[in-house]
Design an enzyme around this catalytic site. Structure first.
Site, short mmCIF file in Angstrom:
data_model
loop_
_atom_site.label_atom_id
_atom_site.label_comp_id
_atom_site.label_asym_id
_atom_site.label_seq_id
_atom_site.Cartn_x
_atom_site.Cartn_y
_atom_site.Cartn_z
N ASP A 11 27.16 19.02 -0.90
CA ASP A 11 27.37 19.56 0.43
C ASP A 11 27.27 18.36 1.38
O ASP A 11 26.70 17.33 1.02
CB ASP A 11 26.28 20.60 0.71
CG ASP A 11 26.33 21.15 2.11
OD1 ASP A 11 27.44 21.50 2.56
OD2 ASP A 11 25.27 21.24 2.75
N ASP A 13 26.73 18.37 5.46
CA ASP A 13 25.72 18.50 6.51
C ASP A 13 24.41 19.03 5.95
O ASP A 13 24.37 20.10 5.35
CB ASP A 13 26.24 19.42 7.63
CG ASP A 13 27.51 18.89 8.27
OD1 ASP A 13 27.62 17.67 8.45
OD2 ASP A 13 28.42 19.70 8.57
#
Length: 190
Positions: A11, A13
């Site tokens: 991922d 952020d």
């Protein structure tokens, strides 16, 4: 047939960079301490590195796809300058309630759906069972499970951890920075 490789799905952020909310400018992008060294080590360990990121800010009109692509190119070059080569960057610009009509839709790529993972698997010949997903939210763990990723790793560097996310994860680590050591420890013969 190409030999399949294990991957670390990442991922963005809250996992690679500090989640300041709808990060879309270089000045707002801050790598989390230790993640670049960890990514370099994971590459040395034989893993492909694949970013899989929901970017609903595009659909919500918070920033444009071009702004996202500019930041992504900068991130990719910043990592390459530090000897970290990403094997793939997959993103979902959609959101069902988006204000930008072009991106307002229900799709199969937005996590918790597995679309980005499956595209990467097919294009990069990824061995999903030998792979890891690293993220900070329940949706990351759900998408990884739907894509049959072998190990789901929840990190504490992003959103506050929920009991649901913790239950969906195989491992909970303080940061992506801790992953290489955790994998090595797991792989040691008993």
């Amino acid at each position: 047939m190409a030999k399949s490789v294990p991957a670390i799905f990442l991922d963005r952020d809250g996992t690679i960079n500090v989640d300041h909310g709808y990060v879309h400018e270089i000045d707002n992008f801050e790598f989390i301490d230790g993640v670049i060294d960890a990514m370099r080590e994971l590459k040395k360990m034989g893993f492909a590195l694949v970013v899989v990121t929901n970017q609903s800010g595009i659909a919500r009109g918070k920033f444009t796809e071009a702004q996202f692509e500019t930041l992504t190119e900068w991130m990719d070059w910043s990592l390459a300058d530090r000897d970290v080569d990403l094997d793939g960057i997959y993103y979902c610009p959609h959101h069902p309630q988006g204000s930008v009509e072009e991106f307002r839709q229900v799709c199969d790529c937005r996590k918790p759906h597995p679309g980005m993972f499956l595209s990467a698997r097919d294009y990069l010949h990824i061995d999903m069972a030998a792979s890891y997903m690293v993220g900070d939210k329940l949706e990351d763990m759900q998408a990884a499970a739907a894509a049959s990723v072998g190990t789901k790793v929840l990190v504490r560097t992003g959103k506050p951890i929920t009991p649901e996310a913790e239950n969906a994860a195989d491992w909970v680590l303080n940061s992506l920075a801790d992953l290489p050591q955790a994998i090595k420890k797991q792989q040691k013969p008993a």
